[in-house]
Design an enzyme around this catalytic site. Sequence first.
Site, PDB file in Angstrom:
ATOM      1  CB  THR A  97      35.019  39.444  49.448  1.00 37.17           C
ATOM      2  OG1 THR A  97      35.920  38.563  48.774  1.00 37.17           O
ATOM      3  CG2 THR A  97      35.639  39.860  50.773  1.00 37.17           C
ATOM      4  CE  LYS A 172      39.581  37.937  48.951  1.00 38.16           C
ATOM      5  NZ  LYS A 172      38.443  37.981  48.020  1.00 38.16           N
ATOM      6  CE  LYS A 240      33.263  44.300  48.620  1.00 43.83           C
ATOM      7  NZ  LYS A 240      33.323  42.816  48.592  1.00 43.83           N
TER       8      LYS A 240
END
Length: 288
Positions: A97, A172, A240
């Site tokens: 990701t 995502k 993150k």
Amino acid sequence: MAKTAFLGLGVMGFPMAGHLARAGHEVTVYNRSAAKAEAWAGQHGGARAATPREAAAGASFVMACVGNDDDLRQVCFGPDGAFAGMAAGAVFVDHTTVSAQVTRELATAAREAGLGYVDAPVSGGQAGAENGQLSVMCGGAEADYAAAEPVIAAYAKICRRMGDVGAGQLTKMCNQIAIAGLVQALSESLAFAEKSGLQIADVVEVISQGAAGSWQMVNRHKTMAEGHFEHGFAVDWMRKDLGICLAAADEVGASLPVTALVDQFYKEVQGMGGSRWDTSSLIARLRR
């Protein structure tokens, strides 16, 4: 069966690469910590390489699942990077990701080198990786996706092309936005039940059968009640990811007020020493 390379053997990559080997693919692995690559090879019988370039040499498909943008650049670029070892026509599949920026950067570099590129982040956590039941959301050219999908199938419950390069990462982000709000709402619900003198197990048994039910509720309520936060996907990684979501929202003009708020709640959890706790630890800040 395909000759493949897998770069990054963390809690996700280690079992994902194992599923490739069990499916009959020829797998060479690389990990920054050589001991982990050696352990993987000992367990699964595949080969290990000293550099990403060496792992990628001769592979038709190179999968990566590393930590962040910088980690991905390091395994792709440079004289020892995967792109230097891949032959024209090979396909790079990124399961990390990462930001839209690095996805565009790497896809452009791959195209200039005659390589295919598919951004393919995953959802399902450590359990999904171990059980080969990940949701894989992909972006890339139709031909690159069509070539890679049968290989990805070794560890996927569902694998779908969402559009051109970058569409997988955007999907995502949708996943992480949804999870952030859901886990916060579940945390508040369980904390409210506790303070009201209700039994969490009884509450969940009833409300999970109705409109409030979710995967998080069914699979995490017990450990949340017990204060056990050891399910793999750490708060540091979630922050993150949420940072990526918030940056992308600014870029496309979307409003993510709840996501921004939950990101700050995760910052509080970090301040409590919970950087490596899993994402369900949001409930901990409500018990202080």
